[in-house]
Design a protein around this motif. Structure first.
Motif, PDB file in Angstrom:
ATOM      1  N   GLY A   1       0.797  -1.213   0.000  1.00 25.46           N
ATOM      2  CA  GLY A   1       0.000   0.000   0.000  1.00 25.46           C
ATOM      3  C   GLY A   1       0.830   1.265   0.000  1.00 25.46           C
ATOM      4  N   SER A   2       0.468   2.218   0.843  1.00 22.17           N
ATOM      5  CA  SER A   2       1.017   3.571   0.774  1.00 22.17           C
ATOM      6  C   SER A   2       2.120   3.826   1.788  1.00 22.17           C
ATOM      7  CB  SER A   2      -0.094   4.596   1.007  1.00 22.17           C
ATOM      8  OG  SER A   2      -1.088   4.501   0.020  1.00 22.17           O
ATOM      9  N   VAL A   3       3.022   4.699   1.388  1.00 25.37           N
ATOM     10  CA  VAL A   3       3.977   5.326   2.295  1.00 25.37           C
ATOM     11  C   VAL A   3       3.796   6.826   2.143  1.00 25.37           C
ATOM     12  CG1 VAL A   3       6.410   5.781   2.784  1.00 25.37           C
ATOM     13  CG2 VAL A   3       5.658   3.453   2.284  1.00 25.37           C
ATOM     14  N   ILE A   4       3.514   7.495   3.239  1.00 25.27           N
ATOM     15  CA  ILE A   4       3.287   8.942   3.229  1.00 25.27           C
ATOM     16  C   ILE A   4       4.460   9.623   3.926  1.00 25.27           C
ATOM     17  CG2 ILE A   4       1.748  10.809   3.938  1.00 25.27           C
ATOM     18  CD1 ILE A   4      -0.512   8.707   4.021  1.00 25.27           C
ATOM     19  N   LEU A   5       5.012  10.622   3.271  1.00 25.94           N
ATOM     20  CA  LEU A   5       6.139  11.367   3.827  1.00 25.94           C
ATOM     21  C   LEU A   5       5.738  12.824   3.985  1.00 25.94           C
ATOM     22  CD1 LEU A   5       7.629   9.337   1.315  1.00 25.94           C
ATOM     23  CD2 LEU A   5       9.224   9.581   3.241  1.00 25.94           C
ATOM     24  N   ASP A   6       5.748  13.277   5.226  1.00 27.97           N
ATOM     25  CA  ASP A   6       5.366  14.647   5.557  1.00 27.97           C
ATOM     26  C   ASP A   6       6.503  15.283   6.346  1.00 27.97           C
ATOM     27  OD1 ASP A   6       4.147  17.012   6.175  1.00 27.97           O
ATOM     28  OD2 ASP A   6       2.579  16.151   7.444  1.00 27.97           O
ATOM     29  N   SER A   7       7.373  15.987   5.628  1.00 27.46           N
ATOM     30  CA  SER A   7       8.556  16.606   6.234  1.00 27.46           C
ATOM     31  C   SER A   7       9.400  15.577   6.976  1.00 27.46           C
ATOM     32  CB  SER A   7       8.146  17.735   7.192  1.00 27.46           C
ATOM     33  OG  SER A   7       7.468  18.755   6.490  1.00 27.46           O
ATOM     34  N   ALA A   8       9.576  14.420   6.359  1.00 26.74           N
ATOM     35  CA  ALA A   8      10.421  13.373   6.936  1.00 26.74           C
ATOM     36  C   ALA A   8      11.891  13.731   6.680  1.00 26.74           C
ATOM     37  CB  ALA A   8      10.096  12.021   6.330  1.00 26.74           C
ATOM     38  N   VAL A   9      12.702  13.754   7.730  1.00 29.03           N
ATOM     39  CA  VAL A   9      14.093  14.208   7.639  1.00 29.03           C
ATOM     40  C   VAL A   9      15.040  13.054   7.914  1.00 29.03           C
ATOM     41  CG1 VAL A   9      15.812  15.777   8.635  1.00 29.03           C
ATOM     42  CG2 VAL A   9      13.456  16.561   8.293  1.00 29.03           C
ATOM     43  N   LEU A  10      16.118  13.009   7.162  1.00 30.29           N
ATOM     44  CA  LEU A  10      17.143  11.981   7.359  1.00 30.29           C
ATOM     45  C   LEU A  10      18.509  12.570   7.088  1.00 30.29           C
ATOM     46  CD1 LEU A  10      17.312   9.458   4.357  1.00 30.29           C
ATOM     47  CD2 LEU A  10      16.561  11.838   4.170  1.00 30.29           C
ATOM     48  N   PRO A  11      19.581  11.895   7.542  1.00 25.26           N
ATOM     49  CA  PRO A  11      20.928  12.385   7.256  1.00 25.26           C
ATOM     50  C   PRO A  11      21.206  12.374   5.757  1.00 25.26           C
ATOM     51  CG  PRO A  11      20.964  10.736   8.999  1.00 25.26           C
ATOM     52  CD  PRO A  11      19.596  10.704   8.406  1.00 25.26           C
ATOM     53  N   ARG A  12      21.899  13.387   5.275  1.00 28.01           N
ATOM     54  CA  ARG A  12      22.234  13.442   3.861  1.00 28.01           C
ATOM     55  C   ARG A  12      23.082  12.235   3.453  1.00 28.01           C
ATOM     56  NH1 ARG A  12      20.213  15.543  -0.762  1.00 28.01           N
ATOM     57  NH2 ARG A  12      21.642  14.715  -2.298  1.00 28.01           N
ATOM     58  N   SER A  13      23.808  11.666   4.399  1.00 26.33           N
ATOM     59  CA  SER A  13      24.646  10.499   4.112  1.00 26.33           C
ATOM     60  C   SER A  13      23.829   9.278   3.728  1.00 26.33           C
ATOM     61  CB  SER A  13      25.520  10.164   5.325  1.00 26.33           C
ATOM     62  OG  SER A  13      24.710   9.832   6.446  1.00 26.33           O
ATOM     63  N   ARG A  14      22.521   9.312   4.009  1.00 29.00           N
ATOM     64  CA  ARG A  14      21.640   8.195   3.656  1.00 29.00           C
ATOM     65  C   ARG A  14      20.958   8.392   2.296  1.00 29.00           C
ATOM     66  NH1 ARG A  14      19.091   5.011   7.523  1.00 29.00           N
ATOM     67  NH2 ARG A  14      20.565   4.263   9.082  1.00 29.00           N
ATOM     68  N   VAL A  15      21.344   9.410   1.558  1.00 29.13           N
ATOM     69  CA  VAL A  15      20.749   9.688   0.257  1.00 29.13           C
ATOM     70  C   VAL A  15      21.715   9.265  -0.837  1.00 29.13           C
ATOM     71  CG1 VAL A  15      19.801  11.445  -1.276  1.00 29.13           C
ATOM     72  CG2 VAL A  15      19.430  11.615   1.197  1.00 29.13           C
ATOM     73  N   VAL A  16      21.258   8.383  -1.717  1.00 27.15           N
ATOM     74  CA  VAL A  16      22.080   7.858  -2.805  1.00 27.15           C
ATOM     75  C   VAL A  16      21.581   8.450  -4.117  1.00 27.15           C
ATOM     76  CG1 VAL A  16      22.871   5.782  -4.016  1.00 27.15           C
ATOM     77  CG2 VAL A  16      22.477   5.720  -1.532  1.00 27.15           C
ATOM     78  N   VAL A  17      22.497   8.999  -4.893  1.00 23.10           N
ATOM     79  CA  VAL A  17      22.123   9.559  -6.193  1.00 23.10           C
ATOM     80  C   VAL A  17      21.681   8.428  -7.108  1.00 23.10           C
ATOM     81  CG1 VAL A  17      22.959  10.814  -8.219  1.00 23.10           C
ATOM     82  CG2 VAL A  17      23.727  11.481  -5.919  1.00 23.10           C
ATOM     83  N   GLY A  18      20.587   8.645  -7.827  1.00 15.54           N
ATOM     84  CA  GLY A  18      20.034   7.607  -8.691  1.00 15.54           C
ATOM     85  C   GLY A  18      20.907   7.327  -9.897  1.00 15.54           C
ATOM     86  N   GLU A  19      20.519   6.305 -10.647  1.00 10.80           N
ATOM     87  CA  GLU A  19      21.297   5.895 -11.811  1.00 10.80           C
ATOM     88  C   GLU A  19      21.213   6.937 -12.926  1.00 10.80           C
ATOM     89  OE1 GLU A  19      19.676   2.144 -12.831  1.00 10.80           O
ATOM     90  OE2 GLU A  19      20.672   1.081 -11.203  1.00 10.80           O
TER      91      GLU A  19
END
Length: 415
Positions: free
Chosen positions: A225-243
């Motif tokens: 089903g759904s995942v809702i993100l409302d101002s969800a914050v995480l460390p920038r180190s956990r962000v991977v640039v896409g292909e």
């Protein structure tokens, strides 16, 4: 009374650190053992929409979810032939449980191809310890929304910078298979420059909500089903640039191979139930001239065709897995093209086999096989729903275009 939400039935507490699988042969042995445990309760879980919490814990704690982690990070780096065989084995027992792992393995491959060395150390370390990766990729648009014409590769979910160390994500996802049961939820989003990035959230991050609104008639316990993100914050180190668009990547063929494995398993499960019913329960037809249903000549002919379809699907499936392994080793345009073509052929064959086996179960077994106590309808429902994931008509288009015009398959997760 309405069906209780899966969210009310997924608390597992702390799980033990996952085991380590030493060899590919051991992986297959474990898969067969787990399949034997999962199969007896599959019909009840489907009928009552029971969350497979204990089964999923047994599956991931076995170490099977880490077998594709690269050797340099402490993993087995099993071949995709072995990984796909594991999927087919588990799917024959319960395809919902098999599908729950599909995105996990896709993201393990994505991390290996795209993440930095530091990100790989952290994320692969978590996987080796037993962390499950879910999914928040696709988005569902209302049919009356003018934007409904946007295809599946368009993402309205946005990622923005909070500061140098943190990022914020806002949006809504659907078809989020595995997110409800995950430790890490990868969210695909578009940044201010229009580039796609993947944010690996901890499952219980503030501002990230998983909603149990999966109402499909098939694959009922995947909670897709759904995942809702409302101002969800995480460390920038956990962000991977896409292909990079159009770049050589094994990510699409890997994803599609595992989809084909699930379909193959659904067909095998349906055929196995057909054989069991004919041997032990079915009656011969009045005009057949035989004493047992398993001697009916027309049924035997139909089973011969199903056996042929199964073998053909399995052969194309194995050939595709070998092509994916080669593409993963070489990562050049030619091998990725060949892998996409091989997987497309396997997807066509496994789709047709799964649907045919699920349909013929009732034709050969008779009216009594439709009784709810057997739950055999789940095979067709699961096959019909899961095979819609990637339209076979477009696999056939890919194959014809490659054969006639030498056209390379497009690079994305659905090829």
């Amino acid at each position: 009374m309405s069906t209780p939400s899966l969210l009310d039935r997924t608390a597992t507490g702390s799980r033990p650190v996952a085991g380590r699988v030493a060899t590919e042969a051991e992986a297959l042995e474990i898969a067969h053992r787990l399949a034997a445990q999962f199969a007896p309760g599959a019909a009840q879980r489907d009928r009552e929409r029971l969350a497979p919490v204990a089964e999923l814990d047994a599956y991931s704690n076995s170490g099977l979810w880490a077998i594709s982690v690269p050797r340099e990070h402490g993993g087995l780096q099993a071949s995709y032939l072995t990984v796909a065989r594991v999927f087919a084995i588990i799917s024959a027992a319960d395809p919902s449980i098999a599908q729950l792992a599909q995105n996990h393995f896709g993201y393990v491959n994505f991390i290996a191809l795209n993440a930095s060395a530091e990100q790989q150390r952290e994320l692969f370390g978590a996987v080796l310890s037993g962390a499950r990766i879910g999914n928040a990729l696709s988005e569902k648009r209302n049919a009356r929304d003018a934007k409904t014409r946007a295809h599946v590769g368009v993402f309205e979910t946005r990622i923005t910078a909070v500061d140098e160390a943190r990022a914020r994500v806002d949006g809504r996802k659907f078809y989020s298979t595995g997110a409800l049961y995950a430790d890490l939820v990868p969210v695909t989003a578009t940044n201010a420059e229009g580039q796609v990035e993947v944010a690996f959230f901890d499952r219980h991050t503030s501002g990230l909500e998983v909603v149990d609104d999966w109402s499909s008639f098939g694959q009922r316990t995947t909670a897709s089903g759904s995942v809702i993100l409302d101002s969800a914050v995480l460390p920038r180190s956990r962000v991977v640039v896409g292909e990079r668009p159009g770049g050589a990547s094994s990510n699409g063929p890997v994803s599609q191979l595992l989809q084909a494995a699930i379909d193959l398993g659904i067909g095998v499960g349906a055929l196995d139930d057909t054989l069991d019913y004919l041997r032990h329960r079915a009656r011969p037809w009045i005009d057949s001239g035989v004493e047992r249903a398993c001697e009916d000549p027309l049924s035997l002919a139909r089973l011969g065709r199903l056996a042929t379809q199964r073998e053909a699907a399995d052969a194309l499936f194995e050939r595709a897995a070998l092509a994916v392994d080669e593409a993963d080793r070489q990562l050049d345009d030619e091998t990725v093209d060949l892998a996409s073509v091989a997987v497309a052929k396997a997807k066509v064959a496994t789709t047709e086999f799964a649907l045919e086996a699920a349909e013929r179960l009732f034709e050969l077994s008779g009216t009594s096989s439709t009784l709810s106590e057997f739950g055999y309808d789940r095979h067709w429902r699961n096959a019909r729903v899961h095979t819609l994931h990637d339209p076979v008509r477009w696999k056939l288009h890919l194959l014809g275009n490659h054969l006639l015009n030498g056209a390379s398959p497009k690079r994305h997760a659905w090829n």
